[in-house]
Scaffold this motif. Structure first.
Motif, PDB file in Angstrom:
ATOM      1  N   TYR A  89       0.837  -1.207   0.000  1.00  7.57           N
ATOM      2  CA  TYR A  89       0.000   0.000   0.000  1.00  7.57           C
ATOM      3  C   TYR A  89       0.877   1.264   0.000  1.00  7.57           C
ATOM      4  O   TYR A  89       0.638   2.193  -0.768  1.00  7.57           O
ATOM      5  CB  TYR A  89      -0.901  -0.042   1.243  1.00  7.57           C
ATOM      6  CG  TYR A  89      -1.584   1.256   1.581  1.00  7.57           C
ATOM      7  CD1 TYR A  89      -2.739   1.657   0.925  1.00  7.57           C
ATOM      8  CD2 TYR A  89      -1.077   2.080   2.587  1.00  7.57           C
ATOM      9  CE1 TYR A  89      -3.372   2.841   1.258  1.00  7.57           C
ATOM     10  CE2 TYR A  89      -1.700   3.268   2.916  1.00  7.57           C
ATOM     11  CZ  TYR A  89      -2.847   3.647   2.246  1.00  7.57           C
ATOM     12  OH  TYR A  89      -3.465   4.827   2.570  1.00  7.57           O
ATOM     13  N   VAL A  90       1.911   1.291   0.832  1.00  8.60           N
ATOM     14  CA  VAL A  90       2.813   2.449   0.911  1.00  8.60           C
ATOM     15  C   VAL A  90       3.519   2.659  -0.427  1.00  8.60           C
ATOM     16  O   VAL A  90       3.594   3.775  -0.940  1.00  8.60           O
ATOM     17  CB  VAL A  90       3.841   2.293   2.066  1.00  8.60           C
ATOM     18  CG1 VAL A  90       4.940   3.341   1.976  1.00  8.60           C
ATOM     19  CG2 VAL A  90       3.135   2.379   3.410  1.00  8.60           C
ATOM     20  N   LYS A  91       4.030   1.570  -1.018  1.00 10.17           N
ATOM     21  CA  LYS A  91       4.732   1.678  -2.298  1.00 10.17           C
ATOM     22  C   LYS A  91       3.819   2.201  -3.402  1.00 10.17           C
ATOM     23  O   LYS A  91       4.220   3.054  -4.192  1.00 10.17           O
ATOM     24  CB  LYS A  91       5.312   0.323  -2.707  1.00 10.17           C
ATOM     25  CG  LYS A  91       6.540  -0.067  -1.934  1.00 10.17           C
ATOM     26  CD  LYS A  91       7.067  -1.400  -2.430  1.00 10.17           C
ATOM     27  CE  LYS A  91       8.371  -1.767  -1.778  1.00 10.17           C
ATOM     28  NZ  LYS A  91       8.900  -3.034  -2.299  1.00 10.17           N
ATOM     29  N   GLU A  92       2.592   1.676  -3.467  1.00 12.25           N
ATOM     30  CA  GLU A  92       1.650   2.121  -4.498  1.00 12.25           C
ATOM     31  C   GLU A  92       1.329   3.608  -4.350  1.00 12.25           C
ATOM     32  O   GLU A  92       1.312   4.345  -5.328  1.00 12.25           O
ATOM     33  CB  GLU A  92       0.365   1.298  -4.443  1.00 12.25           C
ATOM     34  CG  GLU A  92       0.537  -0.117  -4.953  1.00 12.25           C
ATOM     35  CD  GLU A  92      -0.680  -0.996  -4.702  1.00 12.25           C
ATOM     36  OE1 GLU A  92      -1.681  -0.511  -4.132  1.00 12.25           O
ATOM     37  OE2 GLU A  92      -0.622  -2.188  -5.067  1.00 12.25           O
ATOM     38  N   ASN A  93       1.079   4.036  -3.126  1.00 16.15           N
ATOM     39  CA  ASN A  93       0.756   5.452  -2.898  1.00 16.15           C
ATOM     40  C   ASN A  93       1.968   6.345  -3.107  1.00 16.15           C
ATOM     41  O   ASN A  93       1.831   7.466  -3.588  1.00 16.15           O
ATOM     42  CB  ASN A  93       0.156   5.647  -1.505  1.00 16.15           C
ATOM     43  CG  ASN A  93      -1.291   5.228  -1.490  1.00 16.15           C
ATOM     44  OD1 ASN A  93      -2.135   5.921  -2.036  1.00 16.15           O
ATOM     45  ND2 ASN A  93      -1.576   4.081  -0.929  1.00 16.15           N
ATOM     46  N   ALA A  94       3.150   5.873  -2.764  1.00 18.79           N
ATOM     47  CA  ALA A  94       4.370   6.650  -2.989  1.00 18.79           C
ATOM     48  C   ALA A  94       4.591   6.833  -4.494  1.00 18.79           C
ATOM     49  O   ALA A  94       4.982   7.912  -4.938  1.00 18.79           O
ATOM     50  CB  ALA A  94       5.569   5.957  -2.354  1.00 18.79           C
ATOM     51  N   GLY A 103       9.106   5.625   3.234  1.00 21.21           N
ATOM     52  CA  GLY A 103       9.449   4.839   4.418  1.00 21.21           C
ATOM     53  C   GLY A 103       8.233   4.747   5.317  1.00 21.21           C
ATOM     54  O   GLY A 103       7.164   5.263   4.992  1.00 21.21           O
ATOM     55  N   ILE A 104       8.405   4.094   6.425  1.00 21.11           N
ATOM     56  CA  ILE A 104       7.314   3.929   7.384  1.00 21.11           C
ATOM     57  C   ILE A 104       7.784   4.458   8.728  1.00 21.11           C
ATOM     58  O   ILE A 104       8.819   4.033   9.235  1.00 21.11           O
ATOM     59  CB  ILE A 104       6.901   2.448   7.511  1.00 21.11           C
ATOM     60  CG1 ILE A 104       6.376   1.937   6.165  1.00 21.11           C
ATOM     61  CG2 ILE A 104       5.873   2.265   8.616  1.00 21.11           C
ATOM     62  CD1 ILE A 104       6.125   0.454   6.125  1.00 21.11           C
TER      63      ILE A 104
END
Length: 123
Positions: A89-94, A103-104
């Protein structure tokens, strides 16, 4: 019955297209290479235990006094499945936001005493 020249060419062409589609749809997409940069940040169980014990002896003790004995969270657990999903999810939104170094960051928090139980995160 006589087959036309057009049918003789079209049948093998359709079969080739169907075969190509099946082969392409059955292959897995290439996986992104995974960095091994995490290895620099690994610590042993003993090192982790020293840090945990030091936190318990210092910060946790102070928090317990301030909170009249109400316990403080000293560790958190996330399933690998949840973490993998969140990382995806983070990668797609980034990517959508064109962020270059995502990063998280994890913040500690506490629900207020009057917070409705049905509005708390589920485990």
């Amino acid at each position: 019955m006589k087959t036309s020249f057009f049918t003789k060419i079209l049948s093998p062409l359709c079969a080739a297209l169907i075969l190509a589609f099946c082969l392409l749809s059955c292959t897995e997409p290439p996986k992104e290479p995974v960095s091994n940069s995490y290895k620099k940040k690994l610590i042993s169980y003993r090192e982790g235990r020293v840090l945990f014990d030091e936190y318990t002896r210092t910060n946790h003790e102070i928090l317990m006094k301030y909170r009249n004995g109400e316990p403080d969270s000293r560790w958190y657990w996330f399933s690998l499945e949840d973490m993998e999903g969140y990382i995806k999810y983070v990668k797609e939104n980034a990517r959508k936001q064109k962020l270059k170094n995502p990063g998280i960051r994890i913040y500690m928090g506490k629900y207020p005493m009057n917070h409705p139980k049905n509005r708390m995160a589920k485990t």
